[in-house]
Design an enzyme around this catalytic site. Sequence first.
Site, mmCIF file in Angstrom:
data_model
loop_
_atom_site.group_PDB
_atom_site.id
_atom_site.type_symbol
_atom_site.label_atom_id
_atom_site.label_comp_id
_atom_site.label_asym_id
_atom_site.label_seq_id
_atom_site.Cartn_x
_atom_site.Cartn_y
_atom_site.Cartn_z
ATOM 1 N N HIS A 17 0.835 -1.200 0.000
ATOM 2 C CA HIS A 17 0.000 0.000 0.000
ATOM 3 C C HIS A 17 0.873 1.255 0.000
ATOM 4 O O HIS A 17 0.643 2.194 -0.753
ATOM 5 C CB HIS A 17 -0.882 0.072 1.259
ATOM 6 C CG HIS A 17 -1.925 -0.975 1.367
ATOM 7 N ND1 HIS A 17 -2.084 -1.732 2.515
ATOM 8 C CD2 HIS A 17 -2.886 -1.395 0.515
ATOM 9 C CE1 HIS A 17 -3.097 -2.556 2.355
ATOM 10 N NE2 HIS A 17 -3.603 -2.387 1.137
ATOM 11 N N LYS A 41 -18.073 -5.696 7.982
ATOM 12 C CA LYS A 41 -16.817 -6.377 8.308
ATOM 13 C C LYS A 41 -16.264 -5.875 9.634
ATOM 14 O O LYS A 41 -16.268 -4.686 9.903
ATOM 15 C CB LYS A 41 -15.769 -6.093 7.231
ATOM 16 C CG LYS A 41 -15.863 -6.934 6.012
ATOM 17 C CD LYS A 41 -14.668 -6.632 5.134
ATOM 18 C CE LYS A 41 -14.539 -7.629 4.010
ATOM 19 N NZ LYS A 41 -13.399 -7.311 3.153
ATOM 20 N N ARG A 90 -1.839 -5.992 -8.514
ATOM 21 C CA ARG A 90 -0.861 -7.028 -8.198
ATOM 22 C C ARG A 90 -0.783 -8.086 -9.283
ATOM 23 O O ARG A 90 0.283 -8.602 -9.570
ATOM 24 C CB ARG A 90 -1.224 -7.704 -6.870
ATOM 25 C CG ARG A 90 -1.131 -6.787 -5.687
ATOM 26 C CD ARG A 90 -1.657 -7.447 -4.454
ATOM 27 N NE ARG A 90 -3.103 -7.645 -4.611
ATOM 28 C CZ ARG A 90 -3.928 -7.987 -3.649
ATOM 29 N NH1 ARG A 90 -3.477 -8.216 -2.454
ATOM 30 N NH2 ARG A 90 -5.212 -8.134 -3.877
ATOM 31 N N SER A 127 -3.280 -7.306 3.069
ATOM 32 C CA SER A 127 -3.457 -7.171 4.517
ATOM 33 C C SER A 127 -3.927 -8.489 5.127
ATOM 34 O O SER A 127 -3.486 -8.867 6.210
ATOM 35 C CB SER A 127 -4.487 -6.076 4.831
ATOM 36 O OG SER A 127 -4.012 -4.825 4.440
#
Length: 159
Positions: A17, A41, A90, A127
């Site tokens: 990040h 969440k 990614r 993460s």
Amino acid sequence: MRRAVCPGSFDPITNGHLDIISRASRLYDEVYVAVMINQAKKGLFEIEERIDLIRRVTAEYGNVRVEAFHGLLVDFCKQREIPAIVKGLRAVSDFDYELQMAQMNNGLSGVETLFIPTNPTYSFLSSSLVKEVATWGGDVSHLVPEEVLGVLTERLRKD
């Protein structure tokens, strides 16, 4: 003033990040890091903790602002006159989802999305993966900023 936003949950912020944020900070006059609030969440870190950590690890850039947001990212952009979203990619699998989001955001508001390929060093990093490895005692010191490592280690010790 050229502005952009780097959105995400950042639970916690990783070196991947930080790589994208630092690169965006060199391209734009002002970069907002928008920390998503997702009521559905339960994160490891509270929103305020994430914001504090991000502010600490981005302070050296001088042009990064960190704020929480809830709702549509395009509304966050409109309220702050931000014409661009910066996202790190990614892998090809990221592109499929991110392209759909970029097209939807552009259709809703005209906000453009710019994709920055992730530094290959961080191409596998998320993460979720950091939390999982750290939970089982794995070394994540090379995956997160030092300030985050201490807080992450302490939090997992408590849970």
